[in-house]
Write an enzyme that holds these catalytic residues in place. Structure first.
Site, PDB file in Angstrom:
ATOM      1  N   ASP A   8       0.882  -1.157   0.000  1.00 53.63           N
ATOM      2  CA  ASP A   8       0.000   0.000   0.000  1.00 53.63           C
ATOM      3  C   ASP A   8       0.924   1.212   0.000  1.00 53.63           C
ATOM      4  O   ASP A   8       2.146   1.074  -0.193  1.00 53.63           O
ATOM      5  CB  ASP A   8      -0.981  -0.034   1.181  1.00 53.63           C
ATOM      6  CG  ASP A   8      -0.332   0.192   2.536  1.00 53.63           C
ATOM      7  OD1 ASP A   8       0.915   0.325   2.615  1.00 53.63           O
ATOM      8  OD2 ASP A   8      -1.067   0.240   3.541  1.00 53.63           O
ATOM      9  N   CYS A  66       3.169  -3.073   4.014  1.00 56.85           N
ATOM     10  CA  CYS A  66       2.337  -1.925   4.377  1.00 56.85           C
ATOM     11  C   CYS A  66       3.029  -1.227   5.540  1.00 56.85           C
ATOM     12  O   CYS A  66       4.190  -1.498   5.820  1.00 56.85           O
ATOM     13  CB  CYS A  66       0.893  -2.334   4.690  1.00 56.85           C
ATOM     14  SG  CYS A  66       0.641  -3.337   6.168  1.00 56.85           S
ATOM     15  N   THR A  68       2.669  -1.488   8.802  1.00 55.84           N
ATOM     16  CA  THR A  68       3.065  -2.415   9.871  1.00 55.84           C
ATOM     17  C   THR A  68       3.237  -3.856   9.402  1.00 55.84           C
ATOM     18  O   THR A  68       3.874  -4.653  10.077  1.00 55.84           O
ATOM     19  CB  THR A  68       2.013  -2.440  10.994  1.00 55.84           C
ATOM     20  OG1 THR A  68       0.778  -2.920  10.438  1.00 55.84           O
ATOM     21  CG2 THR A  68       1.826  -1.068  11.619  1.00 55.84           C
ATOM     22  N   HIS A  99       8.291 -24.126  10.297  1.00 53.56           N
ATOM     23  CA  HIS A  99       7.226 -24.731  11.099  1.00 53.56           C
ATOM     24  C   HIS A  99       5.826 -24.553  10.520  1.00 53.56           C
ATOM     25  O   HIS A  99       4.957 -25.386  10.762  1.00 53.56           O
ATOM     26  CB  HIS A  99       7.231 -24.158  12.521  1.00 53.56           C
ATOM     27  CG  HIS A  99       8.456 -24.524  13.286  1.00 53.56           C
ATOM     28  ND1 HIS A  99       8.585 -24.241  14.630  1.00 53.56           N
ATOM     29  CD2 HIS A  99       9.610 -25.138  12.925  1.00 53.56           C
ATOM     30  CE1 HIS A  99       9.761 -24.680  15.056  1.00 53.56           C
ATOM     31  NE2 HIS A  99      10.406 -25.212  14.034  1.00 53.56           N
ATOM     32  N   HIS A 134       5.459 -31.012  11.920  1.00 56.21           N
ATOM     33  CA  HIS A 134       4.732 -29.802  11.533  1.00 56.21           C
ATOM     34  C   HIS A 134       3.680 -30.058  10.454  1.00 56.21           C
ATOM     35  O   HIS A 134       2.751 -29.275  10.303  1.00 56.21           O
ATOM     36  CB  HIS A 134       5.713 -28.730  11.058  1.00 56.21           C
ATOM     37  CG  HIS A 134       6.774 -28.428  12.072  1.00 56.21           C
ATOM     38  ND1 HIS A 134       6.503 -27.815  13.277  1.00 56.21           N
ATOM     39  CD2 HIS A 134       8.099 -28.690  12.069  1.00 56.21           C
ATOM     40  CE1 HIS A 134       7.621 -27.704  13.965  1.00 56.21           C
ATOM     41  NE2 HIS A 134       8.607 -28.222  13.256  1.00 56.21           N
TER      42      HIS A 134
END
Length: 145
Positions: A8, A66, A68, A99, A134
């Site tokens: 963004d 973006c 964060t 994992h 996993h």
């Protein structure tokens, strides 16, 4: 490996640099899914096309940036077949791949330095899924789709 990338406005500058890094230094095929400028946009409009490209097998992995990384991760993870997470450190990127068999990494363009994000991306793109114990855990997650 085919990589879809988008951002963004908050991640635009780093997206541009990361796309070049992935193509020129890591040698992967990159599809830049926008935006083309740093004008304000809504992150779901860019997260979803990258996630759909990964889910459909048109891209092997996705990279989203973006402010964060959180909004992109929330939006991308809504697409069936996608395992997206906001990653802010190299060890987390390694564990996300090992994992969780993560296939879309979401980065912070405002709180994480570009050089750190380059290392996160490199780790995300070069670390293999461990499988083993996993496998069943990831299968349980994917059954929720």
């Amino acid at each position: 490996m085919r990589i879809a990338i988008a951002s963004d406005h908050g991640g635009f500058e780093q997206k541009q640099a990361l796309a070049a890094y992935i193509a020129d230094e890591l040698g992967f095929d990159v599809t830049d899914m926008g935006p083309d400028t740093d004008a304000s946009v809504d992150y779901p409009d860019y997260a979803v096309p990258v996630a759909k490209a990964v889910s459909a097998g048109e891209a092997d992995r996705g990279v989203l940036v973006c402010g964060t990384g959180i909004g992109m991760a929330v939006a991308a993870d809504k697409v069936a077949g996608v395992r997206a997470s906001s990653i802010t450190s190299v060890p987390f990127a390694e564990l996300f791949r090992q994992h969780n068999n993560g296939n879309v990494v979401c980065l912070s363009g405002r709180f994480v330095d570009l050089e750190v994000n380059k290392e996160i991306v490199k780790t995300f793109l070069t670390t293999e899924f461990e499988g083993g114990r996993h496998e069943a855990r990831v299968a349980k997650i994917m059954a929720l789709d």
